[in-house]
Design an enzyme around this catalytic site. Structure first.
Site, short mmCIF file in Angstrom:
data_model
loop_
_atom_site.label_atom_id
_atom_site.label_comp_id
_atom_site.label_asym_id
_atom_site.label_seq_id
_atom_site.Cartn_x
_atom_site.Cartn_y
_atom_site.Cartn_z
CB SER A 105 -0.96 -0.03 1.18
OG SER A 105 -1.89 1.02 1.13
CG ASP A 244 -2.77 4.15 -1.60
OD1 ASP A 244 -3.45 4.06 -2.65
OD2 ASP A 244 -2.90 3.36 -0.64
CG ASP A 246 -2.94 -0.42 -2.43
OD1 ASP A 246 -3.04 0.77 -2.06
OD2 ASP A 246 -3.61 -1.33 -1.94
CG ASP A 248 -6.31 0.98 -1.04
OD1 ASP A 248 -5.49 1.90 -0.90
OD2 ASP A 248 -6.36 0.00 -0.27
#
Length: 453
Positions: A105, A244, A246, A248
């Site tokens: 993440s 960010d 990843d 999400d």
């Protein structure tokens, strides 16, 4: 695997690459164990989707997972770099039996992690994770040669997800005439986010869209949106957005370079859905959501509930209430009629739809949301200890709450991942909230054995 340590955390497993549990042997064992459970439940050759972000360690972990799954008799579908919500969507669209996300993440490149989705792209049930963890303790034995799994690369994965995202944007609206700065954090959105916005008509200024395996989240992205905000002002753009690593999460900046966080995104998404008759019920935030968000939603007749910090708690409260929209100040917003998990690109399109529908600039659109100043303090402890069991801290909290009355809030909680106590005080006066937060912090340090002065 040590029997004293639990492999899965509250949201998969994450850590520094090379240290337990993010090691090639553990990830290989995880792939094999997950494959054994899947073949037991779904017969011969179930299918598993694997996607990753742009970390250099993704190659290593992807290969280990692929080997473990194939060895258990599972066919693997490789997506390559893909946002986490894109992996969830493609798990559903490709009718796979499970999906695997390789990402840490918003963390730096040295970390990586594994998260599993079940059929339909939803979080893998806890009982299945528990069964996989039990299986990881067994000796690894591959399937018979005739039953080994195959691996296939899905070359059009990015295009499929781009089309999915575009279809969430109202067909009667367009982004033509809009100039947007897009900070991809050198992460998983670097190919898809700019393309989605361009195909909907926006002029896109790309930022942090050249990943090299090491620069993911490095002073860019949703945790460091200042550079994106400065670029908005310099370019004379209408607004900017920062994802960010990843994909999400997303936060925004208006034309003046002022940051609009996840509370602002959630507010605009709720208004857009309400006006289209799509908001079924209310909105879920967390204990960290700003009091101003709660009040602004109330003025629009939208109920608001608070969950504990963490997207799994937001999702659970949405499910319990049969609601569909929720999120966190970090920019992690989920709309369950659009995707099964938080989706930064879809969230951005919901915000942009509200702007396109009203003709307002972002500054005007969030004018109805007045933020209360918040002060946050983190205290690292010498050992893990539950703050709720300390009478002196409870007394300090009561004193602050009495002073604030109904014009503020206090949240004191243990970190879910570190031996830390997190303190948040929210009120009308910024200087006073800082003093009150530090007062509680002094009590925590004195009574709980702080590891730092």
């Amino acid at each position: 695997m040590s029997g004293a340590r639990s492999f899965f955390g509250t949201d998969g497993v994450r850590g520094r690459v090379g240290d337990w549990p993010i090691t090639p042997d553990q990830v290989l064992q995880l792939g094999w164990a997950a494959g054994r459970i899947l073949t037991a439940d779904n017969g011969d050759h179930p299918r598993v989707v694997i996607g990753k972000d742009t970390r250099v360690s993704g190659y290593l972990l992807e290969s280990a997972l692929e080997a473990g799954l194939s060895g258990a008799g599972v066919d693997v579908l490789l997506l390559g770099p893909m946002p986490t919500p894109g992996i969830a969507y493609l798990t559903h669209a490709l009718r796979a039996d499970a999906g695997v996300v390789i990402s840490a993440s918003h963390n730096a490149f040295e970390d990586n992690g594994i998260k599993l989705f079940g059929p339909g792209g939803r979080k893998l049930p806890d009982e299945v994770e528990a069964a996989i963890e039990v299986q990881m303790g067994e000796p690894l034995a591959t399937a018979e040669p005739a039953r080994l799994g195959k691996a296939t690369r899905i070359d059009d994965a990015g295009g499929r997800y781009i089309e999915f995202c575009k279809h969430t944007f109202p067909k009667d609206l367009t982004l033509e005439g809009l100039t947007v700065v897009v900070d991809c954090a050198h992460g998983a959105t670097y190919r898809v986010a700019p393309q989605v916005l361009r195909e909907l008509g926006a002029e896109v200024v790309e930022m942090a869209a050249r990943p090299d395996g090491f620069n993911i989240n490095d002073e860019v992205g949703s945790l460091h949106p200042e550079g994106m905000a400065a670029e908005v002002v310099e370019r004379g753009a209408h607004l900017g957005m920062a994802f960010d690593g990843d994909g999400d999460r997303v936060v925004f900046a208006d034309a003046n370079g002022d940051i609009v966080d996840g509370d602002g995104a959630l507010y605009l998404a709720a208004l857009e859905m309400q006006k289209r008759g799509e908001l079924d019920g209310g909105v879920v935030g967390t204990v960290m959501s700003n009091l101003g968000l709660e009040q602004a939603l109330a003025e629009s007749g939208i109920p608001f509930h608070r969950a504990a910090v963490g997207d799994r708690h937001v999702f659970q409260m949405l499910t319990d209430n049969n609601w569909i929209l929720g999120g966190e100040p970090s920019g992690h917003v989920m709309c369950l009629t659009r995707n099964t998990t938080g989706d930064g690109i879809v969230t951005a399109l919901m915000v942009l739809a509200e702007l396109a529908r009203t003709g307002q600039a972002l500054t005007e659109a969030v004018a109805g949301l007045t933020y209360y100043p918040q002060t946050q303090v983190g205290i690292r402890l010498s050992e893990r200890r539950d703050v709720s069991g300390v009478p002196e801290v409870a007394a300090a909290i009561r004193e602050v709450e009495a002073e604030l009355g109904g014009a503020g809030r206090v949240v004191v909680r243990n970190s879910g991942t570190e031996p830390k106590v997190r303190i948040m005080v929210e009120g009308r006066d910024e200087a006073r909230t800082r003093e009150l937060a530090e007062g509680i912090a002094e009590v925590v340090r004195a009574e709980m054995g702080a590891a730092e002065a």
